[in-house]
Scaffold this motif. Sequence first.
Motif, PDB file in Angstrom:
ATOM      1  N   TYR A 296       0.834  -1.206   0.000  1.00 37.82           N
ATOM      2  CA  TYR A 296       0.000   0.000   0.000  1.00 37.82           C
ATOM      3  C   TYR A 296       0.867   1.253   0.000  1.00 37.82           C
ATOM      4  CZ  TYR A 296      -4.331  -2.601   1.043  1.00 37.82           C
ATOM      5  OH  TYR A 296      -5.432  -3.417   0.984  1.00 37.82           O
ATOM      6  N   GLN A 297       1.975   1.213   0.737  1.00 39.68           N
ATOM      7  CA  GLN A 297       2.873   2.381   0.792  1.00 39.68           C
ATOM      8  C   GLN A 297       3.455   2.666  -0.585  1.00 39.68           C
ATOM      9  OE1 GLN A 297       3.700   4.330   3.813  1.00 39.68           O
ATOM     10  NE2 GLN A 297       4.091   5.619   2.030  1.00 39.68           N
ATOM     11  N   GLN A 298       3.819   1.615  -1.302  1.00 44.89           N
ATOM     12  CA  GLN A 298       4.351   1.795  -2.649  1.00 44.89           C
ATOM     13  C   GLN A 298       3.302   2.431  -3.561  1.00 44.89           C
ATOM     14  OE1 GLN A 298       5.752  -1.843  -4.456  1.00 44.89           O
ATOM     15  NE2 GLN A 298       6.310  -0.837  -6.375  1.00 44.89           N
ATOM     16  N   ALA A 299       2.076   1.944  -3.454  1.00 38.95           N
ATOM     17  CA  ALA A 299       0.996   2.517  -4.264  1.00 38.95           C
ATOM     18  C   ALA A 299       0.727   3.961  -3.857  1.00 38.95           C
ATOM     19  CB  ALA A 299      -0.266   1.670  -4.122  1.00 38.95           C
ATOM     20  N   TRP A 300       0.765   4.235  -2.544  1.00 35.90           N
ATOM     21  CA  TRP A 300       0.528   5.593  -2.053  1.00 35.90           C
ATOM     22  C   TRP A 300       1.597   6.562  -2.548  1.00 35.90           C
ATOM     23  CZ3 TRP A 300      -2.932   8.529   0.630  1.00 35.90           C
ATOM     24  CH2 TRP A 300      -2.465   9.713   1.185  1.00 35.90           C
ATOM     25  N   ASN A 301       2.846   6.110  -2.563  1.00 39.17           N
ATOM     26  CA  ASN A 301       3.935   6.956  -3.040  1.00 39.17           C
ATOM     27  C   ASN A 301       3.751   7.319  -4.517  1.00 39.17           C
ATOM     28  OD1 ASN A 301       5.087   6.812  -0.520  1.00 39.17           O
ATOM     29  ND2 ASN A 301       6.617   5.292  -1.089  1.00 39.17           N
ATOM     30  N   ARG A 302       3.127   6.433  -5.273  1.00 37.31           N
ATOM     31  CA  ARG A 302       2.904   6.702  -6.691  1.00 37.31           C
ATOM     32  C   ARG A 302       1.709   7.627  -6.905  1.00 37.31           C
ATOM     33  NH1 ARG A 302       1.366   3.673 -10.055  1.00 37.31           N
ATOM     34  NH2 ARG A 302       2.691   4.299 -11.795  1.00 37.31           N
ATOM     35  N   GLU A 303       0.611   7.349  -6.190  1.00 37.96           N
ATOM     36  CA  GLU A 303      -0.623   8.122  -6.401  1.00 37.96           C
ATOM     37  C   GLU A 303      -1.472   8.081  -5.133  1.00 37.96           C
ATOM     38  OE1 GLU A 303      -4.505   8.107  -9.356  1.00 37.96           O
ATOM     39  OE2 GLU A 303      -2.712   6.982  -9.917  1.00 37.96           O
ATOM     40  N   PRO A 304      -1.296   9.033  -4.234  1.00 38.66           N
ATOM     41  CA  PRO A 304      -2.066   9.024  -2.982  1.00 38.66           C
ATOM     42  C   PRO A 304      -3.527   9.386  -3.222  1.00 38.66           C
ATOM     43  CG  PRO A 304      -0.704  10.991  -3.122  1.00 38.66           C
ATOM     44  CD  PRO A 304      -0.340  10.150  -4.304  1.00 38.66           C
ATOM     45  N   THR A 305      -4.412   8.625  -2.593  1.00 40.13           N
ATOM     46  CA  THR A 305      -5.847   8.913  -2.629  1.00 40.13           C
ATOM     47  C   THR A 305      -6.410   8.710  -1.229  1.00 40.13           C
ATOM     48  OG1 THR A 305      -6.487   6.633  -3.176  1.00 40.13           O
ATOM     49  CG2 THR A 305      -6.030   8.129  -5.029  1.00 40.13           C
ATOM     50  N   GLU A 306      -7.611   9.218  -1.004  1.00 38.10           N
ATOM     51  CA  GLU A 306      -8.233   9.083   0.311  1.00 38.10           C
ATOM     52  C   GLU A 306      -8.520   7.623   0.634  1.00 38.10           C
ATOM     53  OE1 GLU A 306     -12.226  10.690   2.693  1.00 38.10           O
ATOM     54  OE2 GLU A 306     -11.661  11.533   0.740  1.00 38.10           O
ATOM     55  N   THR A 307      -9.052   6.886  -0.335  1.00 40.06           N
ATOM     56  CA  THR A 307      -9.361   5.470  -0.106  1.00 40.06           C
ATOM     57  C   THR A 307      -8.101   4.672   0.187  1.00 40.06           C
ATOM     58  OG1 THR A 307     -11.273   5.625  -1.587  1.00 40.06           O
ATOM     59  CG2 THR A 307     -10.421   3.419  -1.115  1.00 40.06           C
ATOM     60  N   LEU A 308      -7.056   4.919  -0.584  1.00 33.63           N
ATOM     61  CA  LEU A 308      -5.793   4.211  -0.364  1.00 33.63           C
ATOM     62  C   LEU A 308      -5.190   4.601   0.977  1.00 33.63           C
ATOM     63  CD1 LEU A 308      -3.646   2.288  -1.393  1.00 33.63           C
ATOM     64  CD2 LEU A 308      -2.650   4.179  -2.696  1.00 33.63           C
ATOM     65  N   GLY A 309      -5.345   5.865   1.369  1.00 32.20           N
ATOM     66  CA  GLY A 309      -4.829   6.297   2.662  1.00 32.20           C
ATOM     67  C   GLY A 309      -5.489   5.560   3.812  1.00 32.20           C
TER      68      GLY A 309
END
Length: 346
Positions: A296-309
């Motif tokens: 999830y951190q890798q995905a967040w670093n690429r494109e942060p969103t509220e749902t992913l957060g």
Amino acid sequence: MMEPIEPDERAGESTEGEVTAARRPRLSVRLLGLLLVIGSVVLATYLVVAYFAFESGRALQVEQETTARTEQINRQVELAREDLTEGSPHLALTRLDWVLTQDPGNPAAQAMRAEAEAAQGATRTPRPTEPPEATPEGTLEAAAEGEPRAELQAIRRLVAAEQWEEALPLLLALQQRFPDYERGETDQLLYDTYLGLGLTYVNSDKVEIGLNYLTQAERLGDLPQEAQDYRLWADLYFQAVAYSGVNWEIASDYWSDLCAVAPFYQDSCARFQRALIGWGDQFAYYLDWCPAQRIYQQAWNREPTETLGAKLGEARAGCAAATPIPITGTETLTGTAPLTPTEPGG
């Protein structure tokens, strides 16, 4: 002389006890107030530290995202320059258009785009067409010769205008009826048509049809580097699609490779992001929070969103609460579980 009255002494003792008893609640209140003040200071200090840590982490994430995006843009500009050198202006334009959507003011991309457009215009110079000739009268042989010449003229115009769909059936019919008539030129026209159709379809949702046309073109001549690149990317695309929803780890590897070399192809970077989230969801489904947090951190670093957060926060809390449990005779559990293809994709 009269002795002191005992009740008065007891009264004095009682008054003194009442004063002492009254002081105790006051002391307790003061202590409680002091504890509340200390607690407030500690809490405020913690919140301030947490805020600055959060802001620092967010700034670091933004910096990482910016660095990765800049590296990808520079890489595509470099590849576009190589495409121009190798005579693939169309692919160079495709790369540069993607760069300019990400960074509209990129000076290198803007300058190179003008050069690529000029090169593409040069490669699209129409073949010289023969003027229509009147059919000599009086001979059947001349009439028969005039028919394929007229058809070939029409096909030349279609190919020069890149109207591949209209040109293909006419070319195949001409070669079938007149197999020896201008065979070298009709083969070249057929090669150009197959190649044009292949590059068109391989960039659409009909990738397999595009690959088939490229195969047909390869039977008539060597494929240019652009077509070879697209065929490689299409293979990565099919592999990634095949594993998506089944094994997100492998799928994300294929999407990652495709996003790195051709971010403009088949929405590969967005698909890579979805694959990462699906992979993290797969771990979260089994409450395997620590690997889920990492992904999830890798995905967040690429494109942060509220749902992913929200998913990342849940994984962090779960990973922090996880405690390895040693089992006698076996290796210590690490908190990771093997992926299985039975869990549906997120």
